[in-house]
Design a protein around this motif. Sequence first.
Motif, PDB file in Angstrom:
ATOM      1  N   ASP A  14       0.837  -1.206   0.000  1.00  0.00           N
ATOM      2  CA  ASP A  14       0.000   0.000   0.000  1.00  0.00           C
ATOM      3  C   ASP A  14       0.869   1.252   0.000  1.00  0.00           C
ATOM      4  O   ASP A  14       0.597   2.219  -0.724  1.00  0.00           O
ATOM      5  N   LYS A  49       4.157   9.850  -9.455  1.00  0.00           N
ATOM      6  CA  LYS A  49       3.594  10.109 -10.783  1.00  0.00           C
ATOM      7  C   LYS A  49       2.940  11.482 -10.830  1.00  0.00           C
ATOM      8  O   LYS A  49       3.066  12.206 -11.822  1.00  0.00           O
ATOM      9  N   GLU A  50       2.236  11.847  -9.758  1.00  0.00           N
ATOM     10  CA  GLU A  50       1.603  13.168  -9.719  1.00  0.00           C
ATOM     11  C   GLU A  50       2.656  14.269  -9.743  1.00  0.00           C
ATOM     12  O   GLU A  50       2.507  15.267 -10.452  1.00  0.00           O
ATOM     13  N   SER A  61       2.448   1.662  -3.425  1.00  0.00           N
ATOM     14  CA  SER A  61       1.498   2.161  -4.425  1.00  0.00           C
ATOM     15  C   SER A  61       1.167   3.629  -4.169  1.00  0.00           C
ATOM     16  O   SER A  61       1.047   4.419  -5.108  1.00  0.00           O
ATOM     17  N   HIS A  62       1.065   4.010  -2.899  1.00  0.00           N
ATOM     18  CA  HIS A  62       0.798   5.417  -2.561  1.00  0.00           C
ATOM     19  C   HIS A  62       1.976   6.293  -2.979  1.00  0.00           C
ATOM     20  O   HIS A  62       1.798   7.356  -3.583  1.00  0.00           O
ATOM     21  N   THR A  63       3.183   5.835  -2.669  1.00  0.00           N
ATOM     22  CA  THR A  63       4.383   6.592  -3.043  1.00  0.00           C
ATOM     23  C   THR A  63       4.503   6.688  -4.561  1.00  0.00           C
ATOM     24  O   THR A  63       4.849   7.747  -5.098  1.00  0.00           O
ATOM     25  N   LEU A  64       4.210   5.604  -5.243  1.00  0.00           N
ATOM     26  CA  LEU A  64       4.269   5.603  -6.706  1.00  0.00           C
ATOM     27  C   LEU A  64       3.254   6.579  -7.285  1.00  0.00           C
ATOM     28  O   LEU A  64       3.561   7.334  -8.215  1.00  0.00           O
ATOM     29  N   ARG A  65       2.057   6.592  -6.715  1.00  0.00           N
ATOM     30  CA  ARG A  65       1.018   7.517  -7.178  1.00  0.00           C
ATOM     31  C   ARG A  65       1.469   8.968  -6.961  1.00  0.00           C
ATOM     32  O   ARG A  65       1.338   9.813  -7.848  1.00  0.00           O
ATOM     33  N   GLU A  66       2.019   9.242  -5.771  1.00  0.00           N
ATOM     34  CA  GLU A  66       2.507  10.598  -5.486  1.00  0.00           C
ATOM     35  C   GLU A  66       3.636  10.981  -6.435  1.00  0.00           C
ATOM     36  O   GLU A  66       3.693  12.114  -6.922  1.00  0.00           O
TER      37      GLU A  66
END
Length: 156
Positions: free
Chosen positions: A59, A69-70, A62-67
Amino acid sequence: MNINLTLFGQTLAFAIFVWFCMKLVWPPITAAMAARQKKIAEGLDAAGRAQQDLKLAQDKVSHTLRETKEQAAQIIEQANKHANAIIEEAKQQARVEGERLVAGARAEIEQEVNRARDQLRSQVAALAVAGAEKILESQVDAKVHNELVEKLASQL
């Protein structure tokens, strides 16, 4: 041989064997089984905790990856805005430079036109005086000549 005595001897030997096993053999076996059960329970608990930790780590990833990417998208957007601003600034500078060059060229053309007019005036005046001399068949003196040239130049 007496069957009763044999049976009694076997029963006594079996009882001693059971007592021996209960006192000396069985406690280490039960202790080993209890230790093994404890290890298995701890292993299952550790596996459960590891599974939870793995889920939390996934989790978090995935959160770090999402951040990330943003943030990358924001950086790209800022870079595009900056590039567009630089392009617009370059266009504006080119426009200003072009207008300056056009204004300079117009001023130069205006100067050339004025020089050409002045030359043309002086040539027309000289031709007019020469024509007037021929018509009058007399020569006009220099003072009168200059006055005539100035009058003609001012009229043109």
